[in-house]
Design an enzyme around this catalytic site. Structure first.
Site, PDB file in Angstrom:
ATOM      1  N   LYS A 183       0.836  -1.215   0.000  1.00 50.48           N
ATOM      2  CA  LYS A 183       0.000   0.000   0.000  1.00 50.48           C
ATOM      3  C   LYS A 183       0.867   1.260   0.000  1.00 50.48           C
ATOM      4  O   LYS A 183       0.599   2.198  -0.742  1.00 50.48           O
ATOM      5  CB  LYS A 183      -0.926   0.022   1.242  1.00 50.48           C
ATOM      6  CG  LYS A 183      -1.912  -1.125   1.303  1.00 50.48           C
ATOM      7  CD  LYS A 183      -2.897  -0.958   2.446  1.00 50.48           C
ATOM      8  CE  LYS A 183      -2.278  -1.005   3.829  1.00 50.48           C
ATOM      9  NZ  LYS A 183      -1.694  -2.310   4.196  1.00 50.48           N
ATOM     10  N   ARG A 198      -9.580   0.702   8.666  1.00 51.05           N
ATOM     11  CA  ARG A 198      -9.168  -0.674   8.940  1.00 51.05           C
ATOM     12  C   ARG A 198     -10.268  -1.439   9.667  1.00 51.05           C
ATOM     13  O   ARG A 198     -10.088  -2.620   9.956  1.00 51.05           O
ATOM     14  CB  ARG A 198      -7.922  -0.656   9.818  1.00 51.05           C
ATOM     15  CG  ARG A 198      -6.615  -0.943   9.079  1.00 51.05           C
ATOM     16  CD  ARG A 198      -5.524  -0.827  10.103  1.00 51.05           C
ATOM     17  NE  ARG A 198      -4.313  -1.513   9.795  1.00 51.05           N
ATOM     18  CZ  ARG A 198      -3.223  -0.925   9.322  1.00 51.05           C
ATOM     19  NH1 ARG A 198      -3.219   0.354   9.018  1.00 51.05           N
ATOM     20  NH2 ARG A 198      -2.127  -1.612   9.142  1.00 51.05           N
ATOM     21  N   ARG A 253      11.971  -6.395   5.418  1.00 56.39           N
ATOM     22  CA  ARG A 253      11.741  -4.953   5.279  1.00 56.39           C
ATOM     23  C   ARG A 253      12.589  -4.143   6.260  1.00 56.39           C
ATOM     24  O   ARG A 253      12.762  -4.536   7.404  1.00 56.39           O
ATOM     25  CB  ARG A 253      10.252  -4.724   5.576  1.00 56.39           C
ATOM     26  CG  ARG A 253       9.723  -3.417   5.132  1.00 56.39           C
ATOM     27  CD  ARG A 253       8.285  -3.541   4.752  1.00 56.39           C
ATOM     28  NE  ARG A 253       7.381  -3.522   5.894  1.00 56.39           N
ATOM     29  CZ  ARG A 253       6.070  -3.325   5.765  1.00 56.39           C
ATOM     30  NH1 ARG A 253       5.536  -3.131   4.573  1.00 56.39           N
ATOM     31  NH2 ARG A 253       5.297  -3.339   6.810  1.00 56.39           N
ATOM     32  N   ARG A 284      11.266  -2.335  11.960  1.00 60.04           N
ATOM     33  CA  ARG A 284      10.172  -1.846  12.787  1.00 60.04           C
ATOM     34  C   ARG A 284       9.749  -2.915  13.787  1.00 60.04           C
ATOM     35  O   ARG A 284       9.706  -4.091  13.452  1.00 60.04           O
ATOM     36  CB  ARG A 284       8.963  -1.493  11.896  1.00 60.04           C
ATOM     37  CG  ARG A 284       9.033  -0.079  11.385  1.00 60.04           C
ATOM     38  CD  ARG A 284       8.059   0.216  10.272  1.00 60.04           C
ATOM     39  NE  ARG A 284       6.790  -0.489  10.327  1.00 60.04           N
ATOM     40  CZ  ARG A 284       5.861  -0.396   9.380  1.00 60.04           C
ATOM     41  NH1 ARG A 284       6.045   0.383   8.341  1.00 60.04           N
ATOM     42  NH2 ARG A 284       4.734  -1.073   9.480  1.00 60.04           N
ATOM     43  N   ARG A 320      -0.622  -9.330  13.099  1.00 62.87           N
ATOM     44  CA  ARG A 320      -1.196  -8.291  12.219  1.00 62.87           C
ATOM     45  C   ARG A 320      -2.025  -8.924  11.103  1.00 62.87           C
ATOM     46  O   ARG A 320      -3.060  -8.387  10.711  1.00 62.87           O
ATOM     47  CB  ARG A 320      -0.075  -7.430  11.612  1.00 62.87           C
ATOM     48  CG  ARG A 320       0.543  -6.476  12.618  1.00 62.87           C
ATOM     49  CD  ARG A 320       1.844  -5.910  12.133  1.00 62.87           C
ATOM     50  NE  ARG A 320       1.692  -4.935  11.065  1.00 62.87           N
ATOM     51  CZ  ARG A 320       2.680  -4.558  10.264  1.00 62.87           C
ATOM     52  NH1 ARG A 320       3.879  -5.070  10.388  1.00 62.87           N
ATOM     53  NH2 ARG A 320       2.464  -3.664   9.327  1.00 62.87           N
TER      54      ARG A 320
HETATM   55  P1  AMP Z   1       0.763   0.313   9.044  1.00 59.20           P
HETATM   56  O1  AMP Z   1       2.069   0.999   8.873  1.00 59.20           O
HETATM   57  O2  AMP Z   1      -0.340   0.889   8.196  1.00 59.20           O
HETATM   58  O3  AMP Z   1       0.847  -1.187   8.901  1.00 59.20           O
HETATM   59  O4  AMP Z   1       0.294   0.590  10.559  1.00 59.20           O
HETATM   60  C1  AMP Z   1       1.101   0.237  11.653  1.00 59.20           C
HETATM   61  C2  AMP Z   1       0.265   0.115  12.913  1.00 59.20           C
HETATM   62  O5  AMP Z   1      -0.372   1.378  13.203  1.00 59.20           O
HETATM   63  C3  AMP Z   1      -0.879  -0.883  12.838  1.00 59.20           C
HETATM   64  O6  AMP Z   1      -0.468  -2.213  13.077  1.00 59.20           O
HETATM   65  C4  AMP Z   1      -1.793  -0.348  13.957  1.00 59.20           C
HETATM   66  O7  AMP Z   1      -1.264  -0.654  15.245  1.00 59.20           O
HETATM   67  C5  AMP Z   1      -1.664   1.167  13.771  1.00 59.20           C
HETATM   68  N1  AMP Z   1      -2.682   1.657  12.800  1.00 59.20           N
HETATM   69  C6  AMP Z   1      -2.447   2.218  11.572  1.00 59.20           C
HETATM   70  N2  AMP Z   1      -3.595   2.540  10.967  1.00 59.20           N
HETATM   71  C7  AMP Z   1      -4.585   2.174  11.807  1.00 59.20           C
HETATM   72  C8  AMP Z   1      -6.003   2.233  11.735  1.00 59.20           C
HETATM   73  N3  AMP Z   1      -6.644   2.725  10.659  1.00 59.20           N
HETATM   74  N4  AMP Z   1      -6.711   1.768  12.806  1.00 59.20           N
HETATM   75  C9  AMP Z   1      -6.094   1.296  13.898  1.00 59.20           C
HETATM   76  N5  AMP Z   1      -4.765   1.186  14.030  1.00 59.20           N
HETATM   77  C10 AMP Z   1      -4.004   1.621  12.990  1.00 59.20           C
END
Ligand code: AMP
Length: 209
Positions: free
Chosen positions: A13, A88, A122, A152, A163
């Protein structure tokens, strides 16, 4: 243009959002980046989000929704935007529908095995959040800003499995939610970034905006 990118963690994404941003001049809004930046700066939101993000759990809806609502008022969103990592959950999607009308939702489809391998290789830059993969980039510092690369916390294997589970339980239902609204388009994210982007451009070119 108002676009949502859907897809499991590691589907690509972020990479597609950056390409769309460049090609169409849209704002790229990544809620994951927003949380990481808040955590790094030690803000109140960061203090609440830290435990959720590091365990691969979702931050509570009301916090994320407030962040996105505020972000969408910024000037750079006037031309349109790409939401990467939001919504999400179904309540987040319902909240978003109350703020704006989306033009399309692009669902990047990739098998779990591929995303697990991708995420485990990554590396992210501490400075500018640029993502690299060890299969194509062997340096320890970022080409863009010179920042140090790191793994990360939520990219560690146990957290990735968590996740993916959270994705199938909480986020995958959004596929039907947007299908019902006739704004969902699938693209294959299992090949190269460039190939996926070709499909993304084709979807966007067919939109009647
Ligand atoms: P990402 O980089 O998009 O994978 O997001 C990393 C982490 O941020 C996720 O595993 C969640 O803990 C938090 N996060 C990001 N976007 C959301 C969302 N829309 N709703 C809830 N938690 C989020």
């Amino acid at each position: 243009m108002k676009i949502v990118l859907l897809g499991a963690p590691g589907a690509g994404k972020g990479s597609q959002a950056e390409l769309i941003k460049k090609e169409y001049g849209l704002a790229h809004i990544s809620t994951g980046d927003a949380f990481r930046s808040n955590i790094a700066r030690g803000t109140d939101i960061g203090k609440i989000a830290k435990a959720y993000v590091e365990k691969g759990m979702l931050v509570p809806d009301e916090i994320v929704i407030e962040i996105v609502k505020e972000r969408l008022t910024h000037d750079d969103c006037k031309n349109g935007f790409i939401l990467d990592g939001f919504p999400r959950t179904i309540p987040q999607a319902i909240a978003l529908d109350k703020i704006i009308k989306l033009d399309c939702v692009i669902n990047i489809k990739v098998d779990n095995e591929i995303v697990t391998n991708r995420i485990s290789g990554r590396r992210a830059c501490r400075g500018c959040t640029q993502i690299y993969h060890i299969s194509t980039y062997s340096k320890e510092t970022c080409d863009k800003c010179g920042g140090k690369l790191y793994i990360r916390e939520d990219d560690k294997r146990e957290t990735v499995l968590n996740r993916l589970e959270v994705y199938s339980k909480e986020t995958a239902p959004l596929i039907d939610y947007y299908k019902d609204k006739n704004i969902l388009f699938d693209v294959d994210g299992s090949t190269s970034i460039a190939h996926t982007f070709e499909q993304v451009k084709e979807v966007i070119s067919k939109l009647k905006i």
